[in-house]
Design an enzyme around this catalytic site. Structure first.
Site, PDB file in Angstrom:
ATOM      1  N   LYS A 236       0.841  -1.187   0.000  1.00  0.00           N
ATOM      2  CA  LYS A 236       0.000   0.000   0.000  1.00  0.00           C
ATOM      3  C   LYS A 236       0.879   1.241   0.000  1.00  0.00           C
ATOM      4  O   LYS A 236       1.897   1.293   0.689  1.00  0.00           O
ATOM      5  CB  LYS A 236      -0.898   0.006   1.244  1.00  0.00           C
ATOM      6  CG  LYS A 236      -1.797  -1.208   1.368  1.00  0.00           C
ATOM      7  CD  LYS A 236      -2.914  -1.191   0.355  1.00  0.00           C
ATOM      8  CE  LYS A 236      -3.910  -2.306   0.592  1.00  0.00           C
ATOM      9  NZ  LYS A 236      -5.057  -2.239  -0.337  1.00  0.00           N
TER      10      LYS A 236
ATOM     11  N   ASP B 152      -0.552  -0.228  -4.612  1.00  0.00           N
ATOM     12  CA  ASP B 152      -1.947   0.164  -4.465  1.00  0.00           C
ATOM     13  C   ASP B 152      -2.006   1.453  -3.662  1.00  0.00           C
ATOM     14  O   ASP B 152      -1.695   1.477  -2.477  1.00  0.00           O
ATOM     15  CB  ASP B 152      -2.731  -0.943  -3.751  1.00  0.00           C
ATOM     16  CG  ASP B 152      -4.217  -0.622  -3.648  1.00  0.00           C
ATOM     17  OD1 ASP B 152      -4.638   0.417  -4.190  1.00  0.00           O
ATOM     18  OD2 ASP B 152      -4.948  -1.420  -3.030  1.00  0.00           O
TER      19      ASP B 152
ATOM     20  N   GLU C 296      -2.209   0.454  -8.795  1.00  0.00           N
ATOM     21  CA  GLU C 296      -3.649   0.346  -8.584  1.00  0.00           C
ATOM     22  C   GLU C 296      -4.206   1.630  -7.981  1.00  0.00           C
ATOM     23  O   GLU C 296      -3.672   2.147  -7.001  1.00  0.00           O
ATOM     24  CB  GLU C 296      -3.891  -0.844  -7.644  1.00  0.00           C
ATOM     25  CG  GLU C 296      -5.328  -1.238  -7.462  1.00  0.00           C
ATOM     26  CD  GLU C 296      -5.455  -2.431  -6.527  1.00  0.00           C
ATOM     27  OE1 GLU C 296      -6.566  -2.646  -6.022  1.00  0.00           O
ATOM     28  OE2 GLU C 296      -4.448  -3.129  -6.280  1.00  0.00           O
TER      29      GLU C 296
ATOM     30  N   ASP D 249      -9.665   0.396  -9.337  1.00  0.00           N
ATOM     31  CA  ASP D 249     -10.238  -0.376  -8.236  1.00  0.00           C
ATOM     32  C   ASP D 249     -11.474   0.353  -7.700  1.00  0.00           C
ATOM     33  O   ASP D 249     -12.595   0.059  -8.094  1.00  0.00           O
ATOM     34  CB  ASP D 249      -9.196  -0.581  -7.142  1.00  0.00           C
ATOM     35  CG  ASP D 249      -9.719  -1.388  -5.954  1.00  0.00           C
ATOM     36  OD1 ASP D 249     -10.869  -1.852  -6.001  1.00  0.00           O
ATOM     37  OD2 ASP D 249      -8.985  -1.545  -4.963  1.00  0.00           O
TER      38      ASP D 249
ATOM     39  N   LYS E 264     -13.822  -6.847  -6.965  1.00  0.00           N
ATOM     40  CA  LYS E 264     -13.931  -7.289  -5.580  1.00  0.00           C
ATOM     41  C   LYS E 264     -15.403  -7.563  -5.293  1.00  0.00           C
ATOM     42  O   LYS E 264     -16.261  -6.727  -5.588  1.00  0.00           O
ATOM     43  CB  LYS E 264     -13.406  -6.224  -4.607  1.00  0.00           C
ATOM     44  CG  LYS E 264     -11.908  -5.990  -4.689  1.00  0.00           C
ATOM     45  CD  LYS E 264     -11.480  -4.882  -3.735  1.00  0.00           C
ATOM     46  CE  LYS E 264      -9.971  -4.641  -3.805  1.00  0.00           C
ATOM     47  NZ  LYS E 264      -9.561  -3.478  -2.983  1.00  0.00           N
TER      48      LYS E 264
END
Length: 357
Positions: A164, A191, A219, A244, A268
Site C-alpha cells: 500500500k 496500491d 492500482e 479499483d 472485488k
C-alpha cells in the site's frame, strides 16, 4: 414450492481482532467486523454468505450491513435460491448502496443453489482453472518492518508482493526499496487507494524508475471519480494502471473503458457482488482489458467465494486474495485448499465448500 425454496434465514456478526492493523491510504482497521448470513432451503441445504464492509472504501460498516440483512429476512423467505439473479436485481433497486450486504445474500443463495446441484461453484461458473496463485499485501508499515516481512514472505514461496502507498511519497519509496532488498526476486505491485494527485503519482513512478524499480501494476493512483487524472497517469507511464475504487458497478466499468484511463479492472465481491462482478468481467474482456481480483477483510468464506469466481471464469492476470486470519482464528473450515501461495479447488466439494467450525 421447490426444494431450493428458502425456508429460514439466520444472521450473525463476525468479530475477530486482527494480528496487525490493516492500514491503507484512506484508513486503518483493527478488527474484522463482518456479518454472516445463512439461508436454509426446503431441502435442508444451507448456503453461507459474508458481508465484509470497509468504510473508507465502500462507505459501509458492520452496523449498516447488519441492519440491511435483517431487513431482508422476510423478503428472502419463500424465494427460490435458483432465481438469484432476479433476487439480486430487486435488492439492488432497493439497497443500491449497501453492496456488501447484497453480496452476502448473493453468496449465500449461490452457495446453497450449487450445493443443491452437487456442483462446486467454480464448475458452475465455467471451471477454467483449478489452481490460482495469490500475491501477499504488505500494508503501510515502516521500511524496516516491510523488509523483514518481504524476506519472510519470499521464503514462504510468494512470487508477487503488493504494498500500500499513497500517504507519504518519501516513506512509500523507502518502503518499496526495503521490500526490494528483502525479496529481490519477487514481482512488486502498488496500491495507492486514491492517495495521490495525478502529478504526484507520475512523480512517484519516476522516482521508482530512478531506483530501478518497475512495478507490475499501479492500482487506483488517484481519486475514484478523477478518471481524467487517472488517464493522465496512464498516459505518462508504461506501468499498467488498475481501476479499483473507480469500479463498483458495470456502469462504472463502461465509464472507465470509455475514458481509456486504465489497463485493467480490479473486481472485488465486496464492491460489486457476484452478479455484477460477472458483468464487469464481461465488459473488461470485451474491451481487451486485463482482469484482477481482490478482497477487503474477508474470512475463509468470502475469500473462498472469490477464489471460485476467479478460477471458474479464468483469465485473471492478477490475484490479490491473501488471508487476513490464521486458520486457528478463522470461524470457518473447508473451502479451497490454501498452500501458500496457491489455492487449489476440488471437484468433490459442492458450493463454496465452507462450513462453520
Amino acid at each position: 414450492m421447490t426444494p431450493t425454496t428458502i425456508k429460514e434465514v439466520f444472521i450473525e456478526t463476525i468479530n475477530i481482532p486482527l494480528d496487525a492493523p490493516f492500514t491503507i491510504a484512506t484508513g486503518v482497521k483493527y478488527e474484522m467486523e463482518n456479518v454472516l448470513i445463512i439461508v436454509r432451503l426446503e431441502n435442508g441445504i444451507e448456503g453461507y454468505g459474508e458481508a465484509a464492509p470497509l468504510e473508507p472504501v465502500n462507505g459501509e460498516n458492520q452496523a449498516t450491513a447488519l441492519a440491511t440483512l435483517n431487513s431482508c429476512k422476510n423478503f428472502l423467505i419463500g424465494k427460490d435460491a435458483a432465481e438469484f439473479r432476479q433476487i439480486s436485481k430487486h435488492l439492488k433497486s432497493v439497497y443500491g448502496v449497501q453492496v456488501t450486504a447484497r453480496s452476502a445474500i448473493e453468496m449465500a443463495l449461490i452457495d446453497a443453489f450449487t450445493k443443491s446441484l452437487n456442483t462446486p461453484l467454480y464448475t458452475f461458473l465455467g471451471k477454467a482453472e483449478n489452481q490460482i496463485e495469490t500475491d501477499y499485501t504488505i500494508d503501510i508499515v515502516s521500511a524496516e518492518t516491510a523488509r523483514i516481512n518481504a524476506t519472510k514472505l519470499a521464503r514462504k514461496g510468494y512470487n508477487t508482493l503488493k504494498t500500500k502507498v499513497g500517504k507519504n511519497l518519501v516513506e512509500d519509496i523507502d518502503r518499496l526499496l526495503a521490500i526490494k532488498e528483502g525479496a529481490p526476486n519477487c514481482r512488486l505491485m502498488l496500491d495507492a487507494n486514491q492517495g495521490y494527485s495525478p502529478a504526484d503519482a507520475v512523480h512517484f513512478l519516476e522516482e521508482l524508475e530512478k531506483n530501478n524499480i518497475r512495478p507490475e501494476l499501479f492500482e487506483q493512483p488517484v481519486r475514484k471519480d478523477d478518471l481524467r487524472g487517472m488517464k493522465f497517469v496512464k498516459d505518462h507511464t508504461s506501468v499498467p494502471i488498475a481501476a479499483d475504487e473507480s469500479v463498483f458497478t458495470s456502469a462504472d466499468a463502461i465509464k472507465v473503458v470509455q475514458a481509456g484511463c486504465a489497463d485493467l479492472i480490479n473486481i472485488k465481491l465486496m464492491k460489486s457482488g457476484i452478479v455484477e462482478a460477472l458483468d464487469i468481467a464481461a465488459i473488461a474482456r470485451s474491451a481487451n482489458m486485463e482482469l484482477m481480483i481482490g478482497c477487503m477483510i474477508e474470512s475463509r468464506l468470502g475469500l473462498g467465494c472469490a477464489v471460485h469466481l476467479a478460477a471458474g471464469l479464468g483469465g485473471f492476470r492478477f490475484i490479490d486474495l491473501d488471508p487476513h486470519l490464521e486458520p486457528a482464528q478463522d470461524p470457518f473450515i473447508g473451502g479451497p485448499e490454501f498452500t501458500e501461495p496457491v489455492y487449489s479447488l476440488s471437484d468433490e466439494i459442492p458450493g463454496i465448500g465452507v462450513a462453520k467450525k
